[in-house]
Scaffold this motif. Structure first.
Motif, PDB file in Angstrom:
ATOM      1  N   ASN A  42      95.235  63.722  -4.545  1.00 41.86           N
ATOM      2  CA  ASN A  42      96.031  62.916  -3.616  1.00 41.86           C
ATOM      3  C   ASN A  42      95.643  61.442  -3.580  1.00 41.86           C
ATOM      4  OD1 ASN A  42      97.782  64.967  -2.702  1.00 41.86           O
ATOM      5  ND2 ASN A  42      96.137  65.768  -1.429  1.00 41.86           N
ATOM      6  N   ARG A  43      94.947  60.966  -4.577  1.00 40.24           N
ATOM      7  CA  ARG A  43      94.574  59.554  -4.707  1.00 40.24           C
ATOM      8  C   ARG A  43      95.409  58.944  -5.825  1.00 40.24           C
ATOM      9  NH1 ARG A  43      89.138  57.403  -7.424  1.00 40.24           N
ATOM     10  NH2 ARG A  43      89.372  55.185  -6.982  1.00 40.24           N
ATOM     11  N   VAL A  44      96.051  57.821  -5.551  1.00 39.76           N
ATOM     12  CA  VAL A  44      96.867  57.143  -6.564  1.00 39.76           C
ATOM     13  C   VAL A  44      95.934  56.509  -7.588  1.00 39.76           C
ATOM     14  CG1 VAL A  44      98.542  55.315  -7.011  1.00 39.76           C
ATOM     15  CG2 VAL A  44      98.737  56.695  -4.929  1.00 39.76           C
ATOM     16  N   ILE A  45      96.074  56.932  -8.852  1.00 46.27           N
ATOM     17  CA  ILE A  45      95.227  56.379  -9.917  1.00 46.27           C
ATOM     18  C   ILE A  45      96.045  55.635 -10.970  1.00 46.27           C
ATOM     19  CG2 ILE A  45      93.361  58.039  -9.570  1.00 46.27           C
ATOM     20  CD1 ILE A  45      94.435  59.565 -12.030  1.00 46.27           C
ATOM     21  N   GLY A  46      97.381  55.764 -10.908  1.00 42.78           N
ATOM     22  CA  GLY A  46      98.252  55.050 -11.833  1.00 42.78           C
ATOM     23  C   GLY A  46      99.665  55.030 -11.290  1.00 42.78           C
ATOM     24  N   LYS A  47     100.467  54.018 -11.739  1.00 47.75           N
ATOM     25  CA  LYS A  47     101.828  53.936 -11.217  1.00 47.75           C
ATOM     26  C   LYS A  47     102.732  53.112 -12.109  1.00 47.75           C
ATOM     27  CE  LYS A  47     101.840  49.936  -8.166  1.00 47.75           C
ATOM     28  NZ  LYS A  47     103.145  49.418  -8.473  1.00 47.75           N
ATOM     29  N   ALA A  48     104.026  53.274 -11.877  1.00 44.42           N
ATOM     30  CA  ALA A  48     105.066  52.454 -12.500  1.00 44.42           C
ATOM     31  C   ALA A  48     106.300  52.519 -11.619  1.00 44.42           C
ATOM     32  CB  ALA A  48     105.406  52.941 -13.898  1.00 44.42           C
ATOM     33  N   LYS A  49     107.022  51.402 -11.537  1.00 48.25           N
ATOM     34  CA  LYS A  49     108.299  51.365 -10.830  1.00 48.25           C
ATOM     35  C   LYS A  49     109.418  51.447 -11.856  1.00 48.25           C
ATOM     36  CE  LYS A  49     107.882  47.454  -8.780  1.00 48.25           C
ATOM     37  NZ  LYS A  49     108.125  46.261  -7.949  1.00 48.25           N
ATOM     38  N   VAL A  50     110.416  52.280 -11.578  1.00 46.13           N
ATOM     39  CA  VAL A  50     111.612  52.367 -12.408  1.00 46.13           C
ATOM     40  C   VAL A  50     112.663  51.493 -11.732  1.00 46.13           C
ATOM     41  CG1 VAL A  50     113.377  53.891 -13.352  1.00 46.13           C
ATOM     42  CG2 VAL A  50     111.010  54.695 -13.162  1.00 46.13           C
ATOM     43  N   ILE A  51     113.171  50.523 -12.484  1.00 44.11           N
ATOM     44  CA  ILE A  51     114.070  49.505 -11.954  1.00 44.11           C
ATOM     45  C   ILE A  51     115.433  49.629 -12.631  1.00 44.11           C
ATOM     46  CG2 ILE A  51     114.422  47.002 -11.777  1.00 44.11           C
ATOM     47  CD1 ILE A  51     111.259  46.868 -12.114  1.00 44.11           C
ATOM     48  N   LYS A  52     116.479  49.413 -11.855  1.00 48.55           N
ATOM     49  CA  LYS A  52     117.832  49.468 -12.407  1.00 48.55           C
ATOM     50  C   LYS A  52     118.684  48.405 -11.729  1.00 48.55           C
ATOM     51  CE  LYS A  52     121.727  52.675 -12.739  1.00 48.55           C
ATOM     52  NZ  LYS A  52     122.171  54.016 -12.366  1.00 48.55           N
ATOM     53  N   ARG A  53     119.431  47.654 -12.545  1.00 49.98           N
ATOM     54  CA  ARG A  53     120.350  46.661 -11.982  1.00 49.98           C
ATOM     55  C   ARG A  53     121.463  46.382 -12.972  1.00 49.98           C
ATOM     56  NH1 ARG A  53     116.863  41.028 -12.268  1.00 49.98           N
ATOM     57  NH2 ARG A  53     118.801  39.973 -11.909  1.00 49.98           N
ATOM     58  N   ASP A  54     122.589  45.936 -12.443  1.00 52.10           N
ATOM     59  CA  ASP A  54     123.715  45.522 -13.276  1.00 52.10           C
ATOM     60  C   ASP A  54     123.568  44.037 -13.571  1.00 52.10           C
ATOM     61  OD1 ASP A  54     124.839  48.054 -13.098  1.00 52.10           O
ATOM     62  OD2 ASP A  54     125.973  47.547 -11.303  1.00 52.10           O
ATOM     63  N   SER A  56     100.179  50.061  -3.100  1.00 51.86           N
ATOM     64  CA  SER A  56     100.091  48.612  -2.885  1.00 51.86           C
ATOM     65  C   SER A  56      98.680  48.100  -3.167  1.00 51.86           C
ATOM     66  CB  SER A  56     100.486  48.261  -1.449  1.00 51.86           C
ATOM     67  OG  SER A  56     101.848  48.511  -1.246  1.00 51.86           O
ATOM     68  N   GLU A  57      97.691  48.836  -2.750  1.00 45.91           N
ATOM     69  CA  GLU A  57      96.298  48.445  -3.016  1.00 45.91           C
ATOM     70  C   GLU A  57      96.010  48.440  -4.517  1.00 45.91           C
ATOM     71  OE1 GLU A  57      93.931  51.095  -0.609  1.00 45.91           O
ATOM     72  OE2 GLU A  57      94.581  50.133   1.242  1.00 45.91           O
ATOM     73  N   LEU A  58      96.559  49.406  -5.238  1.00 48.35           N
ATOM     74  CA  LEU A  58      96.387  49.439  -6.688  1.00 48.35           C
ATOM     75  C   LEU A  58      97.033  48.214  -7.334  1.00 48.35           C
ATOM     76  CD1 LEU A  58      95.454  50.823  -9.284  1.00 48.35           C
ATOM     77  CD2 LEU A  58      97.534  52.209  -9.194  1.00 48.35           C
ATOM     78  N   SER A  59      98.221  47.857  -6.883  1.00 43.83           N
ATOM     79  CA  SER A  59      98.890  46.657  -7.420  1.00 43.83           C
ATOM     80  C   SER A  59      98.077  45.398  -7.134  1.00 43.83           C
ATOM     81  CB  SER A  59     100.292  46.517  -6.823  1.00 43.83           C
ATOM     82  OG  SER A  59     101.125  47.529  -7.304  1.00 43.83           O
ATOM     83  N   ARG A  60      97.560  45.282  -5.917  1.00 48.80           N
ATOM     84  CA  ARG A  60      96.738  44.111  -5.579  1.00 48.80           C
ATOM     85  C   ARG A  60      95.510  44.028  -6.477  1.00 48.80           C
ATOM     86  NH1 ARG A  60      98.658  44.887  -0.529  1.00 48.80           N
ATOM     87  NH2 ARG A  60      97.132  46.414   0.113  1.00 48.80           N
TER      88      ARG A  60
END
Length: 135
Positions: free
Chosen positions: A71-83, A32-36
């Protein structure tokens, strides 16, 4: 702690990639801090949030892919799925959102690694179409 996949470090990688169905508290806080840090949507007014709700925020992340260094988040992506319905036909729409990297870790292939693993997950989810959300 629901880790689905761990990409072991190699000579080229000095970080690891993990996929989570559910983020542990300490990891969720870092993500969350990375996204902010990386996105302006945290500065939206309530009215802007309502306008963007269907367009962006109702996409449920089925997996979060993280790059971790000690153990430090340095990058991210959310995988999203919907109909969705497209021209009257129900299709499975898969996508990536929230792709980001710590500013001091950029241009080192971290986002590329995270996106590659995330798109592999979309293939496993049998999505009809895949997209990447960008600002």
């Amino acid at each position: 702690f629901d880790i689905l996949f761990v990409d072991m470090p190699t000579k080229k990688l000095w970080y690891i990639i993990k996929k989570y169905k559910v983020l542990p508290k300490n990891i969720k806080k870092q993500a969350s801090e990375l996204s902010r840090l990386c996105f302006n949507y945290y500065k939206e007014t309530e009215e802007q949030k309502k306008l963007n709700a269907d367009k962006f925020h109702n996409n449920k992340a089925i997996i979060t892919v993280l790059a971790l260094e000690n153990n430090r988040v340095i990058g991210k992506a959310k995988v999203i799925k919907r109909d969705i319905l497209y021209k009257g036909v129900k299709i499975v729409l898969g996508g990536l959102g929230g792709v980001c990297t710590l500013p001091e870790k950029r241009r080192k292939g971290i986002a590329a690694s995270v996106v590659r693993i995330a798109f592999d997950e979309l293939k496993n989810q049998d999505c009809d179409i895949a997209y990447l959300c960008t600002d």
